[in-house]
Each structure stands twice: as structure tokens, then as C-alpha cells.
Write a protein that holds these residues in place. Structure first.
Motif, PDB file in Angstrom:
ATOM      1  N   LEU A 111       0.825  -1.209   0.000  1.00 43.94           N
ATOM      2  CA  LEU A 111       0.000   0.000   0.000  1.00 43.94           C
ATOM      3  C   LEU A 111       0.859   1.259   0.000  1.00 43.94           C
ATOM      4  CD1 LEU A 111      -2.872   0.982  -0.114  1.00 43.94           C
ATOM      5  CD2 LEU A 111      -3.007   0.839   2.383  1.00 43.94           C
ATOM      6  N   LEU A 112       2.009   1.209   0.673  1.00 47.80           N
ATOM      7  CA  LEU A 112       2.950   2.334   0.628  1.00 47.80           C
ATOM      8  C   LEU A 112       3.423   2.582  -0.794  1.00 47.80           C
ATOM      9  CD1 LEU A 112       5.122   1.626   3.800  1.00 47.80           C
ATOM     10  CD2 LEU A 112       3.736   3.672   3.419  1.00 47.80           C
ATOM     11  N   THR A 113       3.624   1.519  -1.540  1.00 45.46           N
ATOM     12  CA  THR A 113       4.052   1.650  -2.928  1.00 45.46           C
ATOM     13  C   THR A 113       2.920   2.144  -3.812  1.00 45.46           C
ATOM     14  OG1 THR A 113       5.651  -0.142  -2.641  1.00 45.46           O
ATOM     15  CG2 THR A 113       5.032   0.403  -4.893  1.00 45.46           C
ATOM     16  N   ALA A 114       1.697   1.737  -3.499  1.00 46.64           N
ATOM     17  CA  ALA A 114       0.540   2.072  -4.343  1.00 46.64           C
ATOM     18  C   ALA A 114       0.126   3.526  -4.233  1.00 46.64           C
ATOM     19  CB  ALA A 114      -0.641   1.170  -3.995  1.00 46.64           C
ATOM     20  N   THR A 115       0.268   4.131  -3.039  1.00 43.23           N
ATOM     21  CA  THR A 115      -0.226   5.494  -2.858  1.00 43.23           C
ATOM     22  C   THR A 115       0.537   6.253  -1.781  1.00 43.23           C
ATOM     23  OG1 THR A 115      -2.144   6.846  -2.205  1.00 43.23           O
ATOM     24  CG2 THR A 115      -2.031   4.620  -1.299  1.00 43.23           C
ATOM     25  N   PRO A 116       0.862   7.531  -2.031  1.00 36.48           N
ATOM     26  CA  PRO A 116       1.482   8.366  -0.992  1.00 36.48           C
ATOM     27  C   PRO A 116       0.487   8.831   0.068  1.00 36.48           C
ATOM     28  CG  PRO A 116       1.139   9.653  -2.972  1.00 36.48           C
ATOM     29  CD  PRO A 116       0.771   8.238  -3.321  1.00 36.48           C
ATOM     30  N   GLU A 117      -0.789   8.507  -0.109  1.00 38.89           N
ATOM     31  CA  GLU A 117      -1.784   8.867   0.907  1.00 38.89           C
ATOM     32  C   GLU A 117      -1.655   7.999   2.161  1.00 38.89           C
ATOM     33  OE1 GLU A 117      -3.540  11.456   0.701  1.00 38.89           O
ATOM     34  OE2 GLU A 117      -4.571  11.714  -1.219  1.00 38.89           O
ATOM     35  N   PHE A 118      -0.962   6.877   2.057  1.00 36.06           N
ATOM     36  CA  PHE A 118      -0.820   5.956   3.183  1.00 36.06           C
ATOM     37  C   PHE A 118       0.544   6.115   3.828  1.00 36.06           C
ATOM     38  CE2 PHE A 118       0.349   1.613   4.730  1.00 36.06           C
ATOM     39  CZ  PHE A 118      -0.591   1.534   5.748  1.00 36.06           C
ATOM     40  N   GLN A 119       0.615   5.878   5.160  1.00 40.78           N
ATOM     41  CA  GLN A 119       1.879   5.958   5.880  1.00 40.78           C
ATOM     42  C   GLN A 119       1.832   5.010   7.075  1.00 40.78           C
ATOM     43  OE1 GLN A 119       2.174   7.671   9.278  1.00 40.78           O
ATOM     44  NE2 GLN A 119      -0.006   7.132   9.162  1.00 40.78           N
TER      45      GLN A 119
END
Length: 375
Positions: A293-301
Motif C-alpha cells: 500500500l505504501l508503494t501504491a499510494t502516498p496517501e498511506f503511511q
């Protein structure tokens, strides 16, 4: 000038509204509960005049820390929602806005109406990959809807996704709209690959009664559904009772429970590291999902989130812990902000319905990455 909340998910109490510069309001508690924080109301007033709306009981709400750095949402057409200046003094929440039109809606977050929920269910069942199942009725007599996506088979993983146990967390159903839209797109490669090896059981709204009533956290009789997973009952929590019963019939290889967090301005997940059976396999599944998910979107952390539970100290009445232990599966709570994503701030809209939808789409990429490991 008139203020009303007599509509789907409406919630406000008018203390006084004699002048535009000193409108005094309060948020109503959930029925048979002390929880409150969700508000949604309509102002009919004079365009071009600043309106100062003071919510007097803000400090007594369920999560008063949620007001720090928060800005209320407003809309003229109930489609586009934008942030308006809001301040919290430790006691009262003050919303200041000069409407450009005669009537305007305000809300704690972008509402997701029961009408739209019904449209979502009916739209999803148009797909040949989707089967619509009625799990049962809520206390107020509404349908508890389940969408089964994909053809069940012995070799396929069973993935459950639920949202909106807490009805005021409306971003969770916006997430579901994006999630379902991509999963049911037969021209999307990720969706097609997922359905080759997985079946999805999706409950877009676990708490339709609370949603319509304008509750923050509870169902029609004041029950916090996300504290009912150890012993749900038809009297207090039929929503959880029916979902858990169906889970026992299907089994669960992965569970994702979608929420919103009042205080933290980030997207994050909470795992089940405190359950008795947590082991290295659980940890590896969690890490695989998070990395994807970190790779898929910068909205996640992953830097900010809830404190980790000590081993064996999980609250087993909470959905992700109860399901993770019962089915020995990857089990996550996914949280989105009511405020903004501090990593990618947007001063006009903050965290929004479209961003929630896109996160729902991106989560499918992370599920694709972890799905080969689920069994």
C-alpha cells in the motif's frame, strides 16, 4: 434565517439564531448513548453576510482532540464539499462562513446518504460478478446488505471487507464506493487478477440505522458495534450478529474493517498484534500488505497510528481482533482522517470523498500483493 436538520443524517440543536453573527448550536447525543460529534445541518440565510455558528457543547464530545486543527465542511449543491474557517477554544467550536447563496449545508464530514447507499447496492448487483445477499434486518427495520463478488471455489481466498460500524465515519462508505467501482470493473487488470483467486464479501454499511439517525458511533439503541464482536446479540447488535454468523459459514482468510479517526490527520492501519494466536505468519502478512500500500499510494503511511497492543492484551470485543483470532487470518482496521492528510494537505477540501474513493481503489493493489500468502 432558519437552521434545520430534519433530513437523512441530520443532527443539530438550535439554541438561538437571532442574529447571523451569534448563532448558538449544540450537537445531539446518539440515541441511548453519551457519544456525539457528528453534525449535519442546513442554513437558510442572507447571501453575502458572515454567519458565525458556535457549537457550545464541543468540549463534551466523544473526541474533543478531534476539533484541534479541524475545519468544517460546507456545500451549496450537496455534491461539492469544501472546508470553511473553524476554530476551537477548548470549549466551543466556532464556524465562520459568508455564504454566496441563500442556503448552504454544513457537516462534520461529507455525508453519505442512505439513498446513495441503496444506489450503490443496486448498481453493484448489475455486475455479473456480483451477488446481492440480504443478511437480515436492523433494529429500525432496514436491510443489512452483503455483496458477494466473485465465484466461490475451494482454491479461492475468502476476503471480508466491512465499513461504517461507526455511522459518523462516512468516509468509510466513500472508500467502499471506490473499492467496489474498481473491483467490478472488468477492464481493470488488478480486479480481474484478484477475482481469479479470491472471493470478496463486502458490507458497505454495517450501521444504516445510525447513519440515517445522524449518530456518530452507535446503532439505533446506542450500541457501539465495534465492541460487540465477542458476544453480539439480536437485541443490541443484530448487525454484528448476522455478519459474524455469515463469516462462520464462509471462513475468513483476510478481513479489512474501514473506519475514520477524529484526531489523527493520517491514513493508517491497526493490526491484531495483541491477539493470543499472533505469530510470525501474521506479522509477515501485515508487513506485505503495508509495504504494497505504501508503494501504491502516498496517501498511506506507517509512522503515525495507534499504540501497539502488548502480546495477549488485545480488546477481543473489537472486530479486527475478534476476527483475526477466530479465523487466524490477516485482520486490519483501516483508518482515514476527518481533518486532512497532513502528509499531503489540501487547504480547500482537506481529506475528502474523492480521496477516500481513490484510497479504496488503491487498497485493491495491496490486497493483490498479499493474497498469494493468505493461506
Amino acid at each position: 434565517m432558519r437552521i434545520s436538520a430534519n433530513f437523512d443524517s441530520g443532527n443539530i440543536q438550535v439554541i438561538s439564531a437571532d442574529s447571523a453573527d451569534n448563532i448558538r448550536l449544540a450537537i445531539n447525543k446518539d440515541n441511548q448513548s453519551e457519544f456525539y460529534q457528528w453534525f449535519h445541518f442546513k442554513l437558510f440565510g442572507e447571501a453575502g453576510t458572515e454567519h458565525v455558528m458556535v457549537i457550545e457543547n464541543a468540549s463534551g464530545s466523544a473526541y474533543p482532540d478531534g476539533w484541534d486543527g479541524y475545519e468544517a465542511l460546507a456545500s451549496y449543491d450537496r455534491e461539492t464539499w469544501f472546508r470553511v474557517p473553524t476554530e476551537y477554544n477548548g470549549k466551543e467550536l466556532t464556524i465562520r462562513h459568508t455564504p454566496e447563496q441563500e442556503s448552504v449545508y454544513y457537516a462534520y464530514f461529507v455525508p453519505y446518504s442512505y439513498e446513495r447507499h441503496q444506489d450503490l447496492i443496486q448498481s453493484a448487483q448489475q455486475s455479473v460478478d456480483c451477488y446481492h445477499e440480504l443478511l437480515g434486518e436492523t433494529i429500525d427495520g432496514r436491510e443489512l446488505n452483503l455483496l458477494v463478488i466473485g465465484e466461490p471455489a475451494e482454491h479461492k481466498n475468502t476476503i471480508w471487507v466491512t465499513a461504517r460500524q461507526h455511522p459518523g465515519e462516512s468516509m468509510a462508505e466513500w472508500f467502499m464506493e471506490g473499492f467496489l467501482g474498481r473491483l467490478l470493473d472488468d477492464e481493470d487488470g488488478v480486479a480481474r487478477k484478484l477475482l481469479d483467486n479470491n472471493v470478496f464479501y463486502v458490507v458497505p454499511n454495517m450501521n444504516p440505522d445510525g447513519s440515517v439517525r445522524g449518530h456518530l458511533r452507535t446503532n439505533a439503541v446506542g450500541t457501539n458495534l465495534n465492541r460487540e464482536w465477542a458476544e453480539p446479540s439480536l437485541e443490541k447488535s443484530p448487525e454484528v450478529f448476522y455478519v459474524l454468523k455469515r463469516m462462520e459459514q464462509t471462513g475468513v482468510d483476510m478481513f479489512l474493517d474501514v473506519h475514520g479517526d477524529e484526531a489523527l490527520p493520517y491514513n493508517f492501519v491497526a493490526g491484531c498484534e495483541g491477539i493470543p494466536s499472533y505469530d510470525e505468519r501474521h506479522k509477515d502478512l501485515e508487513n506485505t500488505f503495508k509495504a504494497a500500500l505504501l508503494t501504491a499510494t502516498p496517501e498511506f503511511q506507517t509512522k503515525y497510528g495507534y499504540d501497539l497492543d502488548e502480546p495477549g492484551q488485545a480488546n477481543m470485543t473489537v472486530a479486527n481482533s475478534a476476527v483475526g483470532e477466530k479465523f487466524k487470518c490477516l485482520s486490519y482496521t483501516l483508518e482515514m482522517p476527518f481533518k486532512d492528510n497532513a502528509d499531503l494537505p489540501d487547504e480547500d477540501f482537506g481529506w475528502s470523498a474523492p480521496r477516500s474513493q481513490r484510497l479504496g481503489e488503491d487498497v485493491l493493489t495491496a490486497i493483490l500483493a498479499v493474497s498469494p500468502k493468505l493461506r
